[in-house]
Motif scaffolding. Structure first.
Motif, PDB file in Angstrom:
ATOM      1  N   GLU A  22      33.923 -13.826  57.578  1.00 42.22           N
ATOM      2  CA  GLU A  22      34.411 -13.053  58.723  1.00 42.22           C
ATOM      3  C   GLU A  22      35.711 -12.311  58.443  1.00 42.22           C
ATOM      4  OE1 GLU A  22      34.679 -15.942  61.816  1.00 42.22           O
ATOM      5  OE2 GLU A  22      32.496 -16.037  62.138  1.00 42.22           O
ATOM      6  N   ASN A  23      36.492 -12.779  57.468  1.00 42.89           N
ATOM      7  CA  ASN A  23      37.825 -12.213  57.267  1.00 42.89           C
ATOM      8  C   ASN A  23      38.050 -11.558  55.906  1.00 42.89           C
ATOM      9  OD1 ASN A  23      39.540 -13.222  59.750  1.00 42.89           O
ATOM     10  ND2 ASN A  23      38.287 -14.961  59.101  1.00 42.89           N
ATOM     11  N   MET A  24      37.214 -11.861  54.926  1.00 47.38           N
ATOM     12  CA  MET A  24      37.505 -11.401  53.571  1.00 47.38           C
ATOM     13  C   MET A  24      36.427 -10.489  52.994  1.00 47.38           C
ATOM     14  SD  MET A  24      39.340 -14.795  51.958  1.00 47.38           S
ATOM     15  CE  MET A  24      39.880 -13.893  50.496  1.00 47.38           C
ATOM     16  N   ILE A  25      35.539 -10.020  53.845  1.00 50.44           N
ATOM     17  CA  ILE A  25      34.537  -9.037  53.434  1.00 50.44           C
ATOM     18  C   ILE A  25      34.751  -7.776  54.259  1.00 50.44           C
ATOM     19  CG2 ILE A  25      32.077  -8.483  53.332  1.00 50.44           C
ATOM     20  CD1 ILE A  25      31.518 -11.452  52.919  1.00 50.44           C
ATOM     21  N   ARG A  26      34.949  -6.679  53.561  1.00 51.12           N
ATOM     22  CA  ARG A  26      35.149  -5.388  54.228  1.00 51.12           C
ATOM     23  C   ARG A  26      34.226  -4.363  53.580  1.00 51.12           C
ATOM     24  NH1 ARG A  26      40.986  -3.398  53.714  1.00 51.12           N
ATOM     25  NH2 ARG A  26      41.368  -4.920  55.386  1.00 51.12           N
ATOM     26  N   ASP A  27      33.494  -3.639  54.420  1.00 50.27           N
ATOM     27  CA  ASP A  27      32.555  -2.618  53.931  1.00 50.27           C
ATOM     28  C   ASP A  27      31.583  -3.204  52.913  1.00 50.27           C
ATOM     29  OD1 ASP A  27      33.867  -0.702  55.512  1.00 50.27           O
ATOM     30  OD2 ASP A  27      35.303  -0.256  53.910  1.00 50.27           O
ATOM     31  N   GLY A  28      31.149  -4.425  53.178  1.00 52.41           N
ATOM     32  CA  GLY A  28      30.164  -5.052  52.317  1.00 52.41           C
ATOM     33  C   GLY A  28      30.692  -5.583  51.005  1.00 52.41           C
ATOM     34  N   ARG A  29      32.029  -5.622  50.836  1.00 55.48           N
ATOM     35  CA  ARG A  29      32.620  -6.060  49.575  1.00 55.48           C
ATOM     36  C   ARG A  29      33.569  -7.240  49.812  1.00 55.48           C
ATOM     37  NH1 ARG A  29      32.900  -1.836  45.870  1.00 55.48           N
ATOM     38  NH2 ARG A  29      33.631  -3.400  44.374  1.00 55.48           N
ATOM     39  N   TRP A  34      43.735 -13.065  51.205  1.00 60.53           N
ATOM     40  CA  TRP A  34      43.986 -12.839  52.635  1.00 60.53           C
ATOM     41  C   TRP A  34      45.173 -13.684  53.047  1.00 60.53           C
ATOM     42  CZ3 TRP A  34      44.604 -15.817  56.910  1.00 60.53           C
ATOM     43  CH2 TRP A  34      44.474 -15.211  58.170  1.00 60.53           C
ATOM     44  N   ARG A  35      46.091 -13.081  53.794  1.00 62.65           N
ATOM     45  CA  ARG A  35      47.216 -13.847  54.341  1.00 62.65           C
ATOM     46  C   ARG A  35      47.718 -13.161  55.594  1.00 62.65           C
ATOM     47  NH1 ARG A  35      52.903 -14.383  54.019  1.00 62.65           N
ATOM     48  NH2 ARG A  35      53.587 -16.573  54.092  1.00 62.65           N
ATOM     49  N   GLU A  36      47.786 -13.944  56.679  1.00 60.61           N
ATOM     50  CA  GLU A  36      48.309 -13.465  57.957  1.00 60.61           C
ATOM     51  C   GLU A  36      47.653 -12.152  58.374  1.00 60.61           C
ATOM     52  OE1 GLU A  36      52.546 -13.349  57.564  1.00 60.61           O
ATOM     53  OE2 GLU A  36      52.746 -15.536  57.657  1.00 60.61           O
ATOM     54  N   GLY A  37      46.341 -12.121  58.234  1.00 55.73           N
ATOM     55  CA  GLY A  37      45.582 -10.962  58.676  1.00 55.73           C
ATOM     56  C   GLY A  37      45.539  -9.807  57.704  1.00 55.73           C
ATOM     57  N   LYS A  38      46.199  -9.932  56.565  1.00 56.04           N
ATOM     58  CA  LYS A  38      46.241  -8.845  55.591  1.00 56.04           C
ATOM     59  C   LYS A  38      45.300  -9.149  54.432  1.00 56.04           C
ATOM     60  CE  LYS A  38      49.429  -5.968  52.916  1.00 56.04           C
ATOM     61  NZ  LYS A  38      50.837  -5.744  52.517  1.00 56.04           N
ATOM     62  N   LEU A  39      44.367  -8.240  54.188  1.00 55.71           N
ATOM     63  CA  LEU A  39      43.363  -8.397  53.137  1.00 55.71           C
ATOM     64  C   LEU A  39      43.750  -7.534  51.944  1.00 55.71           C
ATOM     65  CD1 LEU A  39      40.556  -9.725  52.634  1.00 55.71           C
ATOM     66  CD2 LEU A  39      39.539  -7.606  53.486  1.00 55.71           C
ATOM     67  N   GLN A  40      43.685  -8.116  50.734  1.00 51.51           N
ATOM     68  CA  GLN A  40      44.117  -7.379  49.549  1.00 51.51           C
ATOM     69  C   GLN A  40      43.157  -7.573  48.382  1.00 51.51           C
ATOM     70  OE1 GLN A  40      48.196  -8.820  48.911  1.00 51.51           O
ATOM     71  NE2 GLN A  40      48.928  -6.802  49.520  1.00 51.51           N
ATOM     72  N   HIS A  41      43.005  -6.530  47.596  1.00 56.02           N
ATOM     73  CA  HIS A  41      42.368  -6.551  46.281  1.00 56.02           C
ATOM     74  C   HIS A  41      40.875  -6.885  46.351  1.00 56.02           C
ATOM     75  CE1 HIS A  41      46.505  -6.487  45.063  1.00 56.02           C
ATOM     76  NE2 HIS A  41      46.714  -7.746  45.412  1.00 56.02           N
TER      77      HIS A  41
END
Length: 255
Positions: A22-29, A34-41
């Motif tokens: 729910e939190n670490m997949i964006r645009d199917g990737r 992830w930390r405090e709502g911020k997704l990286q790399h």
């Protein structure tokens, strides 16, 4: 959770898996951090391999089809963005990751197991659970790509060797019956260390892939039934935990 009969541990694993979905997949990737709502790399290859492995573990624990679908999705991302089409295996980083000077690939374990080390075993399990044997071809490609490393330095190849064992001699265990009634048989499986096991559930009105050696089999005399298969050969049906435990011990000694 299965080995120690701790269902709460399985629930915790499912919650952790759902958080990543729910939190670490964006645009199917899948992404790496992830930390405090911020997704990286974008994810590293190992991230995807471990999530596929986690999905298969949760599928074995719950028999929920969605985890099998999730495992295939993570492998699909690896195939699309990390595969080394020339030499076999998978690169550490994606083909569209920013700021790369060079893309490396390795089979050596370090602080964590290598993606190329664990993937042959994961792909083998996927092949037998889904009936899609293209996964076996991918597993074999990785094994061939890094086979020469065994002569150079065997010590960092623990994951690769374990995966090779799963690919070479998988022990397939089929449990026929409804979820509740197979539990005594299921507990017998986890009384033994069987890292190369592949557990399939066969509820009423379901069937195994046609390529499975236990295809067409089911419950015997209305009792929950287990079959233990190695290669193209399956055991006689067993209907008690004691029989299953003995069958698995015999298979482990022979294989």
């Amino acid at each position: 959770g299965l080995a120690f009969d701790e269902p709460e541990w399985i629930d915790l694993a499912a919650r952790a898996f759902r958080f990543v979905e729910e939190n670490m997949i964006r645009d199917g990737r899948l992404h790496h951090a992830w930390r405090e709502g911020k997704l990286q790399h974008l994810a590293m290859a190992a991230d995807l391999a471990f999530m596929a492995d986690a999905a298969l573990a949760l599928h074995e624990a719950t028999f929920a089809p969605r985890y099998l679908d999730a495992a295939q999705s993570f492998i699909g991302q690896l195939d699309s963005h990390y595969a080394d089409a020339t030499n076999g295996g998978y690169f550490f980083t994606a083909d569209d990751a920013p700021g790369l000077i060079i893309r490396t690939r390795t089979v050596y374990d370090d602080a964590i197991p290598s993606a190329n080390g664990v993937l042959p075993g994961i792909l083998t399990r996927l092949a037998f659970l889904t009936g899609d044997h293209s996964y076996l071809a991918k597993a074999d490609s990785i094994i061939r790509a890094f086979a020469g490393e065994l002569q150079r330095n065997i010590f960092p190849l623990g994951s690769y060797i374990e995966s090779f064992e799963t690919r070479l001699r998988p022990i397939q265990i089929v449990l026929a019956g409804d979820t509740g009634e197979i539990e005594p048989l299921r507990r017998a499986i986890y009384a033994l260390a069987l890292p190369n096991r592949i557990v399939s559930h066969l509820p009423k009105n379901a069937s195994l892939p046609q390529s499975h050696p236990a295809f067409g089999k089911g419950k015997v005399d209305g009792k929950p039934t287990a079959y233990v298969c190695v290669g193209e050969t399956c055991s006689l049906p067993v209907t008690t935990p004691e029989q299953l435990n003995e069958e698995l011990r015999m298979m482990r000694r022979q294989h």
